[in-house]
Design a protein around this motif. Structure first.
Motif, PDB file in Angstrom:
ATOM      1  N   GLU A 150      -1.222  -1.398   3.111  1.00  0.00           N
ATOM      2  CA  GLU A 150      -2.375  -0.553   2.788  1.00  0.00           C
ATOM      3  C   GLU A 150      -2.471  -0.326   1.274  1.00  0.00           C
ATOM      4  O   GLU A 150      -3.564  -0.341   0.712  1.00  0.00           O
ATOM      5  CB  GLU A 150      -2.274   0.783   3.521  1.00  0.00           C
ATOM      6  CG  GLU A 150      -2.464   0.634   5.022  1.00  0.00           C
ATOM      7  CD  GLU A 150      -2.067   1.876   5.799  1.00  0.00           C
ATOM      8  OE1 GLU A 150      -1.645   2.896   5.185  1.00  0.00           O
ATOM      9  OE2 GLU A 150      -2.161   1.826   7.040  1.00  0.00           O
ATOM     10  N   GLY A 178      -3.794  -3.521  -0.277  1.00  0.00           N
ATOM     11  CA  GLY A 178      -5.228  -3.641  -0.034  1.00  0.00           C
ATOM     12  C   GLY A 178      -6.052  -2.732  -0.930  1.00  0.00           C
ATOM     13  O   GLY A 178      -7.077  -3.146  -1.485  1.00  0.00           O
ATOM     14  N   ALA A 179      -5.591  -1.505  -1.103  1.00  0.00           N
ATOM     15  CA  ALA A 179      -6.311  -0.558  -1.960  1.00  0.00           C
ATOM     16  C   ALA A 179      -6.322  -1.032  -3.404  1.00  0.00           C
ATOM     17  O   ALA A 179      -7.350  -0.936  -4.089  1.00  0.00           O
ATOM     18  CB  ALA A 179      -5.672   0.827  -1.854  1.00  0.00           C
ATOM     19  N   LEU A 207      -6.095  -4.166  -4.464  1.00  0.00           N
ATOM     20  CA  LEU A 207      -6.980  -5.329  -4.571  1.00  0.00           C
ATOM     21  C   LEU A 207      -8.447  -4.914  -4.557  1.00  0.00           C
ATOM     22  O   LEU A 207      -9.251  -5.438  -5.330  1.00  0.00           O
ATOM     23  CB  LEU A 207      -6.693  -6.322  -3.440  1.00  0.00           C
ATOM     24  CG  LEU A 207      -5.306  -6.980  -3.475  1.00  0.00           C
ATOM     25  CD1 LEU A 207      -5.121  -7.855  -2.242  1.00  0.00           C
ATOM     26  CD2 LEU A 207      -5.091  -7.767  -4.745  1.00  0.00           C
ATOM     27  N   ARG A 208      -8.808  -3.965  -3.686  1.00  0.00           N
ATOM     28  CA  ARG A 208     -10.197  -3.475  -3.653  1.00  0.00           C
ATOM     29  C   ARG A 208     -10.579  -2.855  -4.986  1.00  0.00           C
ATOM     30  O   ARG A 208     -11.660  -3.100  -5.510  1.00  0.00           O
ATOM     31  CB  ARG A 208     -10.381  -2.440  -2.539  1.00  0.00           C
ATOM     32  CG  ARG A 208     -10.654  -3.018  -1.192  1.00  0.00           C
ATOM     33  CD  ARG A 208     -11.112  -1.973  -0.186  1.00  0.00           C
ATOM     34  NE  ARG A 208     -10.258  -0.790  -0.108  1.00  0.00           N
ATOM     35  CZ  ARG A 208      -9.125  -0.721   0.570  1.00  0.00           C
ATOM     36  NH1 ARG A 208      -8.672  -1.762   1.228  1.00  0.00           N
ATOM     37  NH2 ARG A 208      -8.426   0.399   0.598  1.00  0.00           N
ATOM     38  N   ARG A 222     -10.982  -5.534  -7.606  1.00  0.00           N
ATOM     39  CA  ARG A 222     -12.182  -6.353  -7.366  1.00  0.00           C
ATOM     40  C   ARG A 222     -13.423  -5.632  -7.873  1.00  0.00           C
ATOM     41  O   ARG A 222     -14.377  -6.253  -8.335  1.00  0.00           O
ATOM     42  CB  ARG A 222     -12.306  -6.651  -5.863  1.00  0.00           C
ATOM     43  CG  ARG A 222     -13.452  -7.554  -5.522  1.00  0.00           C
ATOM     44  CD  ARG A 222     -13.332  -8.094  -4.116  1.00  0.00           C
ATOM     45  NE  ARG A 222     -13.256  -7.093  -3.074  1.00  0.00           N
ATOM     46  CZ  ARG A 222     -14.310  -6.479  -2.537  1.00  0.00           C
ATOM     47  NH1 ARG A 222     -15.525  -6.749  -2.962  1.00  0.00           N
ATOM     48  NH2 ARG A 222     -14.150  -5.598  -1.576  1.00  0.00           N
ATOM     49  N   MET A 263     -16.529  -9.995  -2.457  1.00  0.00           N
ATOM     50  CA  MET A 263     -15.364 -10.482  -1.747  1.00  0.00           C
ATOM     51  C   MET A 263     -15.383 -12.013  -1.693  1.00  0.00           C
ATOM     52  O   MET A 263     -14.347 -12.657  -1.861  1.00  0.00           O
ATOM     53  CB  MET A 263     -15.366  -9.890  -0.327  1.00  0.00           C
ATOM     54  CG  MET A 263     -14.074 -10.041   0.399  1.00  0.00           C
ATOM     55  SD  MET A 263     -14.115  -9.165   1.975  1.00  0.00           S
ATOM     56  CE  MET A 263     -13.849  -7.495   1.425  1.00  0.00           C
ATOM     57  N   LEU A 319      -9.244 -12.325   2.826  1.00  0.00           N
ATOM     58  CA  LEU A 319      -9.268 -11.247   1.840  1.00  0.00           C
ATOM     59  C   LEU A 319      -9.643  -9.931   2.500  1.00  0.00           C
ATOM     60  O   LEU A 319      -9.034  -8.893   2.221  1.00  0.00           O
ATOM     61  CB  LEU A 319     -10.233 -11.574   0.695  1.00  0.00           C
ATOM     62  CG  LEU A 319     -10.360 -10.506  -0.396  1.00  0.00           C
ATOM     63  CD1 LEU A 319      -8.999 -10.131  -0.981  1.00  0.00           C
ATOM     64  CD2 LEU A 319     -11.312 -10.978  -1.480  1.00  0.00           C
ATOM     65  N   ARG A 320     -10.607  -9.948   3.393  1.00  0.00           N
ATOM     66  CA  ARG A 320     -11.024  -8.738   4.102  1.00  0.00           C
ATOM     67  C   ARG A 320      -9.842  -8.158   4.879  1.00  0.00           C
ATOM     68  O   ARG A 320      -9.592  -6.953   4.853  1.00  0.00           O
ATOM     69  CB  ARG A 320     -12.189  -9.045   5.048  1.00  0.00           C
ATOM     70  CG  ARG A 320     -12.703  -7.829   5.811  1.00  0.00           C
ATOM     71  CD  ARG A 320     -13.912  -8.161   6.680  1.00  0.00           C
ATOM     72  NE  ARG A 320     -15.068  -8.500   5.862  1.00  0.00           N
ATOM     73  CZ  ARG A 320     -15.570  -9.740   5.702  1.00  0.00           C
ATOM     74  NH1 ARG A 320     -15.033 -10.753   6.342  1.00  0.00           N
ATOM     75  NH2 ARG A 320     -16.604  -9.958   4.934  1.00  0.00           N
ATOM     76  N   GLU A 342      -7.353  -6.611   2.388  1.00  0.00           N
ATOM     77  CA  GLU A 342      -7.875  -5.377   1.793  1.00  0.00           C
ATOM     78  C   GLU A 342      -7.895  -4.212   2.772  1.00  0.00           C
ATOM     79  O   GLU A 342      -7.744  -3.070   2.375  1.00  0.00           O
ATOM     80  CB  GLU A 342      -9.283  -5.600   1.230  1.00  0.00           C
ATOM     81  CG  GLU A 342      -9.304  -6.340  -0.083  1.00  0.00           C
ATOM     82  CD  GLU A 342     -10.674  -6.348  -0.726  1.00  0.00           C
ATOM     83  OE1 GLU A 342     -11.636  -5.800  -0.142  1.00  0.00           O
ATOM     84  OE2 GLU A 342     -10.791  -6.895  -1.835  1.00  0.00           O
ATOM     85  N   THR A 343      -8.097  -4.500   4.047  1.00  0.00           N
ATOM     86  CA  THR A 343      -8.159  -3.421   5.041  1.00  0.00           C
ATOM     87  C   THR A 343      -6.811  -3.122   5.669  1.00  0.00           C
ATOM     88  O   THR A 343      -6.689  -2.226   6.487  1.00  0.00           O
ATOM     89  CB  THR A 343      -9.163  -3.767   6.162  1.00  0.00           C
ATOM     90  OG1 THR A 343      -8.747  -4.969   6.805  1.00  0.00           O
ATOM     91  CG2 THR A 343     -10.575  -3.899   5.619  1.00  0.00           C
ATOM     92  N   LEU A 393      -4.525 -14.339  -5.521  1.00  0.00           N
ATOM     93  CA  LEU A 393      -5.410 -13.181  -5.657  1.00  0.00           C
ATOM     94  C   LEU A 393      -5.157 -12.462  -6.987  1.00  0.00           C
ATOM     95  O   LEU A 393      -6.102 -12.044  -7.659  1.00  0.00           O
ATOM     96  CB  LEU A 393      -5.220 -12.208  -4.490  1.00  0.00           C
ATOM     97  CG  LEU A 393      -5.849 -12.652  -3.182  1.00  0.00           C
ATOM     98  CD1 LEU A 393      -5.365 -11.785  -2.029  1.00  0.00           C
ATOM     99  CD2 LEU A 393      -7.368 -12.611  -3.291  1.00  0.00           C
TER     100      LEU A 393
END
Length: 94
Positions: free
Chosen positions: A15, A18-19, A21-22, A25, A30, A44-45, A48-49, A63
């Motif tokens: 988690e 993912g946070a 990377l979001r 970005r 995406m 990637l989705r 990120e989730t 990435l």
């Protein structure tokens, strides 16, 4: 092949990744970042989730390069905060 279940810490680490990377970005799509990293937008989705909490090293490396992050930045952001551990005290002698 049966996978061993992830520990809560492994899920939390995913988690945090993912946070990060979001956030890195930002307003880029995406699809754009996934293409630059050579992975699918769906992969990637999932990362990120947190649905893919343990992505392969080379995926993370790609990435990081696509987002302009260093592997050190990623690693330090994903390390868990140390839990409080009280110092050991000798019991009082009776």
């Amino acid at each position: 092949m049966v996978r061993t279940p992830l520990t809560p810490e492994e899920r939390h680490r995913g988690e945090r990744l993912g946070a990060l990377l979001r956030a890195a970005r930002a307003d880029r799509s995406m699809v754009e970042i996934a293409a630059a990293a050579g992975i699918s937008a769906e992969t990637l989705r999932k990362i990120e989730t947190g649905r893919a909490p343990t992505p392969a090293f080379f995926t993370v490396s790609a990435l990081a390069a696509a987002l302009g992050l260093s592997m050190d930045e990623l690693a330090s952001a994903c390390v868990a905060e140390p839990e409080y551990e009280p110092e050991y005290e000798e019991p009082l002698s009776a």
